[in-house]
Every structure is written in structure tokens, then in C-alpha cells.
Scaffold this motif. Structure first.
Motif, PDB file in Angstrom:
ATOM      1  N   ILE A  26      -2.509   1.777   9.796  1.00 26.92           N
ATOM      2  CA  ILE A  26      -2.260   1.347   8.382  1.00 26.92           C
ATOM      3  C   ILE A  26      -0.842   1.920   8.277  1.00 26.92           C
ATOM      4  N   VAL A  28       2.675   2.311   5.735  1.00 24.90           N
ATOM      5  CA  VAL A  28       3.035   2.408   4.243  1.00 24.90           C
ATOM      6  C   VAL A  28       4.562   2.340   4.168  1.00 24.90           C
ATOM      7  N   THR A  46      -0.695  -3.335   6.428  1.00 27.71           N
ATOM      8  CA  THR A  46       0.428  -2.705   5.979  1.00 27.71           C
ATOM      9  C   THR A  46       0.121  -2.539   4.130  1.00 27.71           C
ATOM     10  N   TYR A  47       0.739  -1.615   3.707  1.00 21.00           N
ATOM     11  CA  TYR A  47       0.779  -1.497   2.097  1.00 21.00           C
ATOM     12  C   TYR A  47       2.093  -1.429   1.636  1.00 21.00           C
ATOM     13  N   GLU A  48       2.632  -2.058   0.678  1.00 22.24           N
ATOM     14  CA  GLU A  48       4.152  -1.741   0.370  1.00 22.24           C
ATOM     15  C   GLU A  48       4.071  -0.837  -0.927  1.00 22.24           C
ATOM     16  N   VAL A  56      -0.967   4.803  -4.394  1.00 23.26           N
ATOM     17  CA  VAL A  56      -0.546   4.120  -3.006  1.00 23.26           C
ATOM     18  C   VAL A  56      -1.434   4.727  -1.788  1.00 23.26           C
ATOM     19  N   SER A  59      -4.865   3.414  -1.582  1.00 26.22           N
ATOM     20  CA  SER A  59      -4.789   1.984  -1.321  1.00 26.22           C
ATOM     21  C   SER A  59      -4.732   2.081   0.021  1.00 26.22           C
ATOM     22  N   ALA A  60      -3.917   2.774   0.869  1.00 25.39           N
ATOM     23  CA  ALA A  60      -3.744   2.971   2.311  1.00 25.39           C
ATOM     24  C   ALA A  60      -5.320   3.545   3.032  1.00 25.39           C
TER      25      ALA A  60
END
Length: 446
Positions: A26, A28, A46-48, A56, A59-60
Motif C-alpha cells: 500500500i 501513501v 494507493t492512498y492520497e 491517513v 485508511s492505509a
């Protein structure tokens, strides 16, 4: 293994690429373009967002991760990311990438200081690699394994070398040296007895340090293979400073060139056995006056890479014995090599190797990549359950799915150069070469 990589610049994206094939990765980053690029090239989620924020990280899925890597461009953010991840998930192993050597020094002395499991510093690793090359200046690449008991070195076979054009079985190798692989720009070949050592081919050798030095003398008899003594460092940044400091610890007295007067003054106070010269390293008149032609080795550690290429080629043209250049961008390495620069060191690659060591199977002590990541040299400790234990090597290797070359065995502090009849034991440390594409399967089988 679930891996969260926070910060996917050049280092972070390279780590994510390397891990995606075998692990759930994952990524970020605050930069949407970087995330889009890595999604298009690699099988990662992916996480922005700002990886230093708890929401965050949640979420990741950091709370479920096995490994969290802080690889942004900001040291403090990376430390904060890792310490926060540890608070969210006590079972996660955290790695923080740092540039400032002070953070690394503090962590080394007091591991609990930042609540980070492992810190990796590009400048420190790069300087260490440079100093290893100083001990064997005719080599293109040098790495030490087993606390210095085993050395890996890569050489180019000169056209005038007495071994050029011969096969390996024609040579009488000393007992302390193993040839493991040969390379050219297109091909890589694990060494056999029939392998021909063509002029210009690149040869990877593993063995005891003294015997590898003796081989280097056989390879290039007209060139001294003793440790370089007359060393000039161009650039007084952190890499230049750390290199000079480590050379002083080895009893050497390098010269260091730094353009900025304040920085030069500070370096002169910090480095009592280094002659610090305040001048412009890109000035050929200055280099000529300072006797570059009489140096054993010039270490060019300026930024950006374009400026470094200028000083490197100037040093070569003015007659320096050898030139080692620090290259930060991967795309420039071939430019430096084609320009006649003897050795290049890439800080990002040093960091990537150190991070990847912690993602491989248990027992990996060290890993280094060779020839643009086409091959790996790995130090691994055997357990009692390994199928290699208790059998002659020529029989045991049949249990491993792909070819590899065993370069050296470290047993109870002693180095053995293995042959077919060598019987391996539990807790032996193997220094081995394997092709990168199949390394995960080979190491898993051990």
C-alpha cells in the motif's frame, strides 16, 4: 506480508516496485501524480494524503501492517510516521529513512529515542560504500560481508590482462577466491568452467579480502592494488564529510574541496586529519594546481549530477588514477560509465538495498544488488531445518528450484571457500550470488 510505504518519490517507488511481486503493498503520498504513476506501473493500492496524520494511516491499514516504511523527503516526518505507526500497531516493524546523520547517530546510541525499529541513512551508507572501494581501488564495486571477513568485488577484464580470452578452467585460482558471474551490457551468465573471460567483460568475484586483492594484481598486474593513499574528495556536503571522517578513522589523510567558505571552515574544524581546500572543484586550473594527476583516487560528491559529471570527467582528463562518482539519478549512471568514470555509487540504491534486507526471508544478514539489479549477492544464515544442511553441496543444490552460486561460507568466524564436497552445517553463513528474478524462490527454498 502487508507493507505500507509512505512517500513514493524515487526511493519509495523503487521499494514498492521491488516488493509488489511478493507482498501486499500500500503506497501513501500527498502527490496524486506520483500515485497515478506507481499505480500504472505496479500492482499496489494507493492512498492520497499526509502520511503523518492518524486518519491517513488508518485508511492505509497501518493497524494491520507487518512493515511500515517512512520514505518521504523530510526526516522528521519519517520519524513521526514510524513512531505513530508503532503506537497504532505494536506488531509492525518500522523503518525510517533519514538524511541527517545526527538522527542516525542518536538512534544508533539509543534505540528507544525515536520509537523506530530501524533507521537508514543514505549519506552514511554511501560514504561507507566509498570507503570500501578505497580498499580495493581497481574494482568497479566492492561490498563486505560477514563483518569484513568476505569481500565481493566486480572487475572489468582489461584487454591486456593475462587472463583475457581464457576460460575459468584454464586458470589456477587461489583457494580463497570464487568467480560467480560475468556480465556485459546485454547478458548475465553464472560462471562455469567453460566460461570465457573475454576482454571488456565484467567479472564478479567473492572471496577472502587478501586473496581477492591478489587476484586483482593478477588481473591488472601493471596497476597497484594496494589501498589508495592519495585521495581527493570534491564536495563538502554530508557524503563528502562522512567519507573524509571514515577515511580518517582508517588512518588516511584525504584532501577535501568545498566552495562555500563557512562550510569549509566548519569542515576544517571537524576533520583534523583532512586538508580542507576552499575553492571551486569545477575549475580545471585549481584541480591542476592541486595535483589531481598525482592522486590515487578522486571522489566526486557534488550536486547536482550534471556538475558532478563535469568534475569527474575533468579529474579523469587531468590524469587522476581513478575516479569514483556519486550519482543520484539512475538515468545518469550509464552516462557516467560511458564517459570513462571508473566507479559510481548511487545513494538511493544503497537505501533500497538496506530496506529490502528487512523484507526478505528470515536469516538475511545483508543484500546488495549488482549490474542494474540483474543479480544479488546475499548473506544468509542456515537453520537446522534447511535442506542444504548435512549434505554435500553438489547433492543439496538439487533441492533448490533455480541456479545460484555459493561464493563463501562463514563458519564459527572462519571463511571456507566451498567446493562440491563441502558439507554445510546449521548456523553457517552463506555468501551467495543469485539472479534477482528468482532470488525470492531460491532464498525461500534455503
Amino acid at each position: 506480508m502487508k507493507v505500507v510505504v509512505i512517500g513514493v518519490g524515487q526511493v519509495g517507488s523503487s521499494v514498492a516496485h521491488a516488493l509488489a511481486g511478493e507482498h501486499e503493498v500500500i503506497a501513501v503520498d500527498k502527490n496524486a501524480d506520483r500515485l497515478e504513476k506507481i499505480r500504472s506501473e505496479t500492482d499496489v493500492l494507493t492512498y492520497e494524503g499526509n502520511g503523518a496524520r492518524v486518519d491517513v494511516l488508518e485508511s492505509a491499514e497501518v493497524q494491520d501492517a507487518d512493515l511500515v516504511i517512512g520514505s518521504t523527503s523530510d526526516d522528521r516526518s519519517n520519524i513521526l510516521i514510524c513512531s505513530t505507526a508503532r503506537a497504532m500497531n505494536r506488531g509492525a516493524f518500522t523503518i525510517a529513512r533519514v538524511a541527517e546523520t545526527e538522527y542516525l547517530a542518536t538512534w544508533s546510541q539509543l534505540r528507544e529515542a525515536f520509537n523506530v525499529d530501524f533507521m537508514v541513512g543514505a549519506d552514511h551508507l554511501t560514504a561507507r560504500n566509498i570507503v570500501e572501494v578505497v580498499g580495493l581501488p581497481t574494482a568497479r564495486n566492492v561490498e563486505h560481508f560477514g563483518q569484513g571477513r568476505v569481500v565481493m568485488a566486480e572487475f572489468t577484464v582489461p584487454e591486456a590482462s593475462p587472463i583475457a580470452g581464457k576460460t575459468v578452467e584454464d586458470l589456477r585460482l587461489t583457494d580463497g577466491v570464487n568467480f560467480v558471474a560475468v556480465f556485459d551490457d546485454e547478458h548475465m551468465e553464472i560462471v562455469r568452467g567453460t566460461t570465457c573471460l573475454r576482454p571488456g567483460i565484467r567479472l564478479l568475484v567473492i572471496g577472502r579480502p587478501r586473496q581477492v586483492e591478489e587476484f586483482a594484481g593478477t588481473l591488472t598486474p601493471k596497476t597497484s592494488v594496494q589501498s589508495a593513499r592519495r585521495i581527493m574528495i570534491l564536495g563538502g556536503g554530508e557524503i563528502g564529510y562522512q567519507t573524509a571522517r571514515m577515511l580518517e578513522q582508517r588512518g588516511l589523510q584525504p584532501r577535501l574541496v568545498e566552495k562555500d567558505p563557512d562550510r569549509a571552515h566548519a569542515l576544517a574544524q571537524e576533520l583534523p586529519d583532512t586538508l580542507v581546500l576552499q575553492d571551486d572543484a569545477t575549475d580545471p586550473k585549481f584541480l591542476r594546481r592541486q595535483g589531481v594527476a598525482d592522486t590515487d583516487l578522486v571522489v566526486s560528491a557534488l550536486t547536482p549530477d550534471e556538475r558532478n559529471l563535469l568534475t569527474s570527467t575533468l579529474s579523469r582528463d587531468l590524469g587522476a588514477g581513478r575516479v569514483l562518482s556519486v550519482v543520484h539519478r539512475d538515468v545518469y549512471e550509464s552516462v557516467f560509465t560511458s564517459s570513462g568514470i571508473d566507479t559510481t555509487v548511487n545513494p538511493r540504491r544503497e537505501v533500497i538495498e538496506e530496506i529490502l534486507r528487512h523484507t526478505r526471508v528470515r536469516g538475511i544478514e545483508k543484500i546488495t544488488f549488482v549490474e542494474r539489479d540483474r543479480g544479488e549477492v546475499v548473506e544468509v544464515e542456515l537453520t537446522a531445518e534447511s535442506p542444504l544442511v548435512g549434505h554435500p553441496i553438489e547433492e543439496a543444490v538439487e533441492t533448490v528450484p533455480h541456479n545460484f552460486v555459493l561464493g563463501a561460507v562463514i563458519r564459527d568466524g572462519e571463511v571456507l571457500i566451498p567446493r562440491g564436497q563441502t558439507v554445510l552445517k546449521s548456523r553457517d553463513h552463506l555468501v551467495m550470488f543469485v539472479e534477482t528474478d528468482v532470488s525470492a524462490e531460491v532464498l525461500e527454498a534455503l
